[in-house]
Design a protein around this motif. Structure first.
Motif, mmCIF file in Angstrom:
data_model
loop_
_atom_site.group_PDB
_atom_site.id
_atom_site.type_symbol
_atom_site.label_atom_id
_atom_site.label_comp_id
_atom_site.label_asym_id
_atom_site.label_seq_id
_atom_site.Cartn_x
_atom_site.Cartn_y
_atom_site.Cartn_z
ATOM 1 N N UNK A 1 92.100 54.681 -2.732
ATOM 2 C CA UNK A 1 91.270 54.954 -1.561
ATOM 3 C C UNK A 1 90.100 53.981 -1.457
ATOM 4 N N UNK A 2 90.040 53.026 -2.355
ATOM 5 C CA UNK A 2 88.939 52.071 -2.349
ATOM 6 C C UNK A 2 88.795 51.432 -3.708
ATOM 7 N N UNK A 3 87.589 50.967 -4.000
ATOM 8 C CA UNK A 3 87.388 50.277 -5.276
ATOM 9 C C UNK A 3 85.953 50.433 -5.754
ATOM 10 N N UNK A 4 85.819 50.438 -7.067
ATOM 11 C CA UNK A 4 84.516 50.339 -7.726
ATOM 12 C C UNK A 4 84.262 48.857 -7.941
ATOM 13 N N UNK A 5 83.153 48.353 -7.418
ATOM 14 C CA UNK A 5 82.868 46.918 -7.434
ATOM 15 C C UNK A 5 81.690 46.644 -8.364
ATOM 16 N N UNK A 6 81.899 45.804 -9.364
ATOM 17 C CA UNK A 6 80.883 45.546 -10.381
ATOM 18 C C UNK A 6 80.603 44.047 -10.406
ATOM 19 N N UNK A 7 79.323 43.686 -10.297
ATOM 20 C CA UNK A 7 78.950 42.276 -10.161
ATOM 21 C C UNK A 7 77.955 41.859 -11.239
ATOM 22 N N UNK A 8 77.979 40.545 -11.529
ATOM 23 C CA UNK A 8 77.046 39.977 -12.503
ATOM 24 C C UNK A 8 76.668 38.565 -12.091
ATOM 25 N N UNK A 9 75.482 38.144 -12.509
ATOM 26 C CA UNK A 9 75.036 36.765 -12.272
ATOM 27 C C UNK A 9 75.499 35.837 -13.392
ATOM 28 N N UNK A 10 76.180 36.406 -14.402
ATOM 29 C CA UNK A 10 76.630 35.618 -15.554
ATOM 30 C C UNK A 10 78.129 35.351 -15.484
ATOM 31 N N UNK A 11 78.561 34.254 -16.001
ATOM 32 C CA UNK A 11 79.986 33.897 -16.067
ATOM 33 C C UNK A 11 80.682 34.786 -17.088
ATOM 34 N N UNK A 12 81.896 35.246 -16.738
ATOM 35 C CA UNK A 12 82.753 36.033 -17.642
ATOM 36 C C UNK A 12 82.042 37.259 -18.207
ATOM 37 N N UNK A 13 81.241 37.907 -17.382
ATOM 38 C CA UNK A 13 80.487 39.071 -17.853
ATOM 39 C C UNK A 13 81.398 40.257 -18.176
ATOM 40 N N UNK A 14 82.624 40.278 -17.599
ATOM 41 C CA UNK A 14 83.508 41.436 -17.778
ATOM 42 C C UNK A 14 84.803 41.061 -18.504
ATOM 43 N N UNK A 15 84.729 40.018 -19.302
ATOM 44 C CA UNK A 15 85.925 39.535 -19.998
ATOM 45 C C UNK A 15 86.317 40.421 -21.174
ATOM 46 N N UNK A 16 85.382 41.206 -21.697
ATOM 47 C CA UNK A 16 85.671 42.037 -22.861
ATOM 48 C C UNK A 16 86.351 43.348 -22.496
ATOM 49 N N UNK A 17 87.066 43.958 -23.431
ATOM 50 C CA UNK A 17 87.772 45.221 -23.165
ATOM 51 C C UNK A 17 86.819 46.387 -22.889
ATOM 52 N N UNK A 18 85.604 46.311 -23.378
ATOM 53 C CA UNK A 18 84.661 47.411 -23.175
ATOM 54 C C UNK A 18 84.321 47.573 -21.697
ATOM 55 N N UNK A 19 84.140 46.461 -21.005
ATOM 56 C CA UNK A 19 83.823 46.528 -19.573
ATOM 57 C C UNK A 19 84.978 47.125 -18.789
ATOM 58 N N UNK A 20 86.187 46.740 -19.133
ATOM 59 C CA UNK A 20 87.368 47.273 -18.452
ATOM 60 C C UNK A 20 87.494 48.775 -18.672
ATOM 61 N N UNK A 21 87.344 49.219 -19.909
ATOM 62 C CA UNK A 21 87.450 50.643 -20.215
ATOM 63 C C UNK A 21 86.377 51.447 -19.483
ATOM 64 N N UNK A 22 85.158 50.926 -19.502
ATOM 65 C CA UNK A 22 84.058 51.621 -18.826
ATOM 66 C C UNK A 22 84.282 51.661 -17.321
ATOM 67 N N UNK A 23 84.797 50.584 -16.762
ATOM 68 C CA UNK A 23 85.079 50.549 -15.333
ATOM 69 C C UNK A 23 86.141 51.544 -14.929
ATOM 70 N N UNK A 24 87.187 51.638 -15.725
ATOM 71 C CA UNK A 24 88.275 52.594 -15.431
ATOM 72 C C UNK A 24 87.778 54.033 -15.520
ATOM 73 N N UNK A 25 86.975 54.326 -16.526
ATOM 74 C CA UNK A 25 86.439 55.685 -16.678
ATOM 75 C C UNK A 25 85.543 56.043 -15.498
ATOM 76 N N UNK A 26 84.708 55.108 -15.084
ATOM 77 C CA UNK A 26 83.813 55.363 -13.960
ATOM 78 C C UNK A 26 84.593 55.541 -12.669
ATOM 79 N N UNK A 27 85.639 54.744 -12.477
ATOM 80 C CA UNK A 27 86.458 54.847 -11.266
ATOM 81 C C UNK A 27 87.101 56.218 -11.150
ATOM 82 N N UNK A 28 87.502 56.790 -12.278
ATOM 83 C CA UNK A 28 88.102 58.129 -12.253
ATOM 84 C C UNK A 28 87.092 59.172 -11.796
#
Length: 230
Positions: free
Chosen positions: A124-151
């Motif tokens: 139904x949409x998307x959770x959008x997460x932004x950063x001013x840094x390069x590759x800020x979400x390359x780690x698995x922790x960011x992905x896991x946290x994003x998925x949990x928040x989206x739920x």
């Protein structure tokens, strides 16, 4: 913020007695503080396939979202429509959305993570997460946290939708009861004035409704009002 702390904060969000915007604004604030790498967060929802920002924390997220709406495509829109997770590690090297990434740097975006919102087997949409840094979400922790928040976001939207449907059902039932009451009242007036049976009075109302191309309830209300005026 550790994952368990993020989940605790998300679980503390109160749904009862609050608007969907209030709930989602709380969630974006928590997500920005709790998702590794996040500096600004927003929630894009799709209504009739048209995207809009339902809530945001930080001006960068809102600006990046609106830039995508203007261009007609981008990671948050594609994640929401396609139900796929999309990550940009460096907008300067990104080639998938050339018009968008060319301007995303102007609002401060260097990397982003767009997580689809699951609801009833679709997105139904998307959770959008932004950063001013390069590759800020390359780690698995960011992905896991994003998925949990989206739920959690999806649950909030589902609760709001269920509440709206219940409110609509209640409203429709009230209207139906009011319509029935005024029709019965009009039937009673016709029965008394013209010495008709209940069936005959109803046929008079139905005939007038068809003849004047007006709703039966409106015909009945007119009879009741004319009697009260006299």
């Amino acid at each position: 913020m550790p994952m368990d702390a993020l989940l605790r904060e998300l679980n503390r969000v109160t749904f009862v007695g609050r608007t969907l915007t209030e709930v989602l604004t709380d969630i974006t604030r928590i997500a920005t503080a709790g998702i590794p790498g996040a500096e600004s967060t927003s929630i894009t929802l799709l209504k009739n396939d048209k995207p809009f920002t339902a809530a945001h924390h930080g001006d960068m997220a809102l600006a990046a979202d609106e830039l995508q709406y203007e261009k007609g495509y981008g990671p948050c829109m594609d994640a929401g429509r396609g139900g796929v997770l999309l990550r940009i590690d460096d907008v300067q090297a990104e080639e998938r959305w050339p018009d968008y990434v060319a301007h995303a740097q102007e609002v401060g975006v260097r990397s982003s993570l767009s997580v689809p919102l699951p609801y009833q087997g679709s997105s139904i949409g998307a959770l959008d997460i932004y950063s001013t840094r390069v590759a800020a979400f390359a780690g698995p922790e960011a992905l896991e946290a994003g998925l949990e928040t989206a739920e959690v976001v999806a649950v909030a939207v589902a609760n709001a939708d269920a509440h709206w449907q219940l409110s609509e059902q209640t409203r429709n039932m009230r209207i139906a009861m009011e319509s029935r009451a005024v029709i019965e009242q009009a039937k009673g007036i016709l029965m008394a004035q013209r010495h008709l049976t209940a069936e005959q009075a109803f046929e008079v109302l139905r005939g007038a409704s068809q003849r004047y191309n007006r709703k039966l309830r409106d015909i009945a209300a007119g009879i009741v009002e004319s009697t009260q005026e006299s």
